[in-house]
Write a protein that holds these residues in place. Sequence first.
Motif, PDB file in Angstrom:
ATOM      1  N   TYR A 418       0.829  -1.205   0.000  1.00 16.25           N
ATOM      2  CA  TYR A 418       0.000   0.000   0.000  1.00 16.25           C
ATOM      3  C   TYR A 418       0.863   1.255   0.000  1.00 16.25           C
ATOM      4  O   TYR A 418       0.582   2.233  -0.703  1.00 16.25           O
ATOM      5  CB  TYR A 418      -0.921   0.016   1.220  1.00 16.25           C
ATOM      6  N   MET A 419       1.938   1.230   0.792  1.00 15.29           N
ATOM      7  CA  MET A 419       2.836   2.379   0.840  1.00 15.29           C
ATOM      8  C   MET A 419       3.565   2.546  -0.494  1.00 15.29           C
ATOM      9  O   MET A 419       3.805   3.671  -0.948  1.00 15.29           O
ATOM     10  CB  MET A 419       3.838   2.214   1.984  1.00 15.29           C
ATOM     11  N   LEU A 420       3.915   1.447  -1.152  1.00 13.35           N
ATOM     12  CA  LEU A 420       4.542   1.513  -2.468  1.00 13.35           C
ATOM     13  C   LEU A 420       3.605   2.182  -3.473  1.00 13.35           C
ATOM     14  O   LEU A 420       4.036   2.995  -4.299  1.00 13.35           O
ATOM     15  CB  LEU A 420       4.918   0.107  -2.940  1.00 13.35           C
ATOM     16  N   THR A 421       2.323   1.884  -3.387  1.00  7.08           N
ATOM     17  CA  THR A 421       1.342   2.509  -4.281  1.00  7.08           C
ATOM     18  C   THR A 421       1.275   4.017  -4.060  1.00  7.08           C
ATOM     19  O   THR A 421       1.235   4.801  -5.020  1.00  7.08           O
ATOM     20  CB  THR A 421      -0.041   1.887  -4.048  1.00  7.08           C
ATOM     21  N   LEU A 422       1.273   4.445  -2.806  1.00  2.75           N
ATOM     22  CA  LEU A 422       1.211   5.873  -2.489  1.00  2.75           C
ATOM     23  C   LEU A 422       2.450   6.616  -2.979  1.00  2.75           C
ATOM     24  O   LEU A 422       2.361   7.749  -3.470  1.00  2.75           O
ATOM     25  CB  LEU A 422       1.044   6.062  -0.979  1.00  2.75           C
ATOM     26  N   TRP A 457      12.732   1.753  -3.350  1.00  5.02           N
ATOM     27  CA  TRP A 457      13.649   0.622  -3.260  1.00  5.02           C
ATOM     28  C   TRP A 457      13.553  -0.162  -1.954  1.00  5.02           C
ATOM     29  O   TRP A 457      13.444  -1.404  -1.977  1.00  5.02           O
ATOM     30  CB  TRP A 457      15.082   1.085  -3.512  1.00  5.02           C
ATOM     31  N   PRO A 458      13.607   0.467  -0.769  1.00  3.35           N
ATOM     32  CA  PRO A 458      13.462  -0.338   0.454  1.00  3.35           C
ATOM     33  C   PRO A 458      12.143  -1.088   0.512  1.00  3.35           C
ATOM     34  O   PRO A 458      12.084  -2.208   1.037  1.00  3.35           O
ATOM     35  CB  PRO A 458      13.562   0.715   1.576  1.00  3.35           C
ATOM     36  N   LEU A 459      11.087  -0.491  -0.026  1.00  5.43           N
ATOM     37  CA  LEU A 459       9.792  -1.165  -0.020  1.00  5.43           C
ATOM     38  C   LEU A 459       9.807  -2.402  -0.915  1.00  5.43           C
ATOM     39  O   LEU A 459       9.348  -3.481  -0.509  1.00  5.43           O
ATOM     40  CB  LEU A 459       8.706  -0.192  -0.488  1.00  5.43           C
ATOM     41  N   VAL A 460      10.348  -2.251  -2.124  1.00  6.93           N
ATOM     42  CA  VAL A 460      10.403  -3.391  -3.053  1.00  6.93           C
ATOM     43  C   VAL A 460      11.244  -4.518  -2.471  1.00  6.93           C
ATOM     44  O   VAL A 460      10.837  -5.694  -2.469  1.00  6.93           O
ATOM     45  CB  VAL A 460      10.967  -2.941  -4.414  1.00  6.93           C
ATOM     46  N   ALA A 551      -1.150  -5.195  -3.264  1.00  7.07           N
ATOM     47  CA  ALA A 551      -1.546  -4.884  -1.888  1.00  7.07           C
ATOM     48  C   ALA A 551      -2.805  -5.651  -1.493  1.00  7.07           C
ATOM     49  O   ALA A 551      -2.907  -6.161  -0.366  1.00  7.07           O
ATOM     50  CB  ALA A 551      -1.762  -3.382  -1.741  1.00  7.07           C
ATOM     51  N   LEU A 552      -3.762  -5.743  -2.394  1.00  5.12           N
ATOM     52  CA  LEU A 552      -4.986  -6.494  -2.101  1.00  5.12           C
ATOM     53  C   LEU A 552      -4.695  -7.987  -1.945  1.00  5.12           C
ATOM     54  O   LEU A 552      -5.273  -8.647  -1.065  1.00  5.12           O
ATOM     55  CB  LEU A 552      -6.012  -6.267  -3.216  1.00  5.12           C
TER      56      LEU A 552
END
Length: 608
Positions: A418-422, A457-460, A551-552
């Motif tokens: 979800y944070m990656l999407t934002l 990058w940290p999220l991925v 995310a879903l």
Amino acid sequence: MVVAEMSSGGLRSMKSFTYQVLSGRWFMLFASLLIMSVAGATYMFGIYSNEVKTSLGYDQSTLNLLSFFKDLGANVGVISGLVNEITPPFVVLSIGVIMNFFGYFMIWLAVSGHIPKPQVWQMCLYICIGANSQTFANTGALVTCVKNFPGNRGSILGLLKGYVGLSGAIITQLYHAIYGDHNPQALILLIAWLPAAVSFLFLPTIRILNTTQQTTHNNKVFYNLLYISLGLALFLMVLIVIQNKLLFSRIEYIADGLVVFSFLLLPLVVVFREELKLNQLKKTNNTQGLADSVLPQLKVVTENPQQPPSSTTISSQQKESSCFENILKPPNRGEDYTILQALFSIDMLILFTATTFGVGGTLTAIDNLGQIGHSLGYPSNSTTTFVSLVSIWNYLGRVVSGYASEIFLTKYKFPRPYMLTLVMLLSCVGHILIALGVPNSLYFASVVIGFCFGAQWPLVFAIISEIFGLKYYSTLYNFGAAASPLGSYILNVRVTGYLYDKEGLKQLKGKGVIREAGKDLTCVGVQCYRMAFIIITASTLVGCLVSFILALRTSKFYKGDIYRKFRMETDDAENDNNNNEMEITKTGTTNSQIITSCSEERDRNNRK
């Protein structure tokens, strides 16, 4: 004599403590921070790209092709991942040292005229090799740290990748201190030898350690390191603003470089403090266990007797060995996937697609910052400012997304996708600003794009480690990074470079001028990049949609306790140690009672 013994004991204690520091996990983390702080030379392409373009007579499509091979080398690290699966980390780092020096040194020789002008494919090869050394540094240092601190992977990835993002500004200040100003050729030479020297210096310290020996206050240590890095970023930010307004002398550049160097060494204070605490704890435990040392015959068996493997174990091993049969039968999320199971999973396909569009768009903007500024009429010294701003906000994006996603995940079970999407949605603001070409908006666009590029990058990489496990993380980490050059090729070479050259030729035709072969092609005006960044904005929105689908799909997984496995391993190790201590205490008490009973019996016989 007594003084000599005391001095000898003090020297021996100092040597023991020095060895403890140099071989400890915190010094390994410090060494990794230094390696990462000079491992982001690929983000500095915008500073010296004009020098390459003019000295070698390239048009924008050729320069973007060179930029693509830079991105290809910097992000396709599958080879380094596979090497790291079968060799110690120092082997991976050693290969990176050789590749970094060779690749960038050959570029310096070409640009400075020390060798005849290379063919385009040769320059692409040189920059691909030099940039690929970054994947070996990441795999050797960063992946090792993630495995050494599996319960803090969000903080580790945010901190280390943050230093990579900050490295552009760090190297720029060191370049000013060593070589002065306005010498892009010297900058290429610095990029050739500085990262190689730092990695070579810390080769023996990077290794896999026992994760069950971690202390319970790791978060406090990581926050202390974060505060130091924030101080460094703030200093660099203020310094960049001042340097953009004033002219600095060589002495002032040297002083600034020394301050930056001091900030890089400041984490050593945290390292020594943690090792002193550990040393004091060891002394306390040794003092408490001194009474047990009088029982030399005491022996504690902590290993379970070996049992012959059951048929169930043998059959499970046979199933594991036949990996091709289980490609389409992956384990549950969070368990250790095989490489093929991860690569053919729907989750990896979705994440790879989202990264291609999201990171590819921001990377295209970063690689073209120099030419964007020139086409919009910004002064030449603003290029360094843009790159430094991107570097600092790249760092802030990485540490904020790493630490914030860790907090939101731990406290609120907020999934990282979800944070990656934002973050991808926010990057569209920067792309639109470039497309509109509003006066002085490129400074703000540099901030937004730098932050979003770093935050992704940290999220991925954390998502990959959490969904697919850590067993083959070296390879899967680098496979995830390979989405970046794919997006860069599509959006940078095939879209941005093509549209830029088309507009440049249109302007030359309007002036009645025919472009001569071997001369660079320049475009001026908002229209040079407008259509390209409208397309990039649309593709990033597609990446947002794909990331939202991931995310879903993983929402239920992130609502659970994804770190339970590592916490149970640590608790089991602590319970084993506690049981061993209890067994030692009980045995020691029993032996003491026997000795006391024997002594009383002997006294009674003597009295008789």
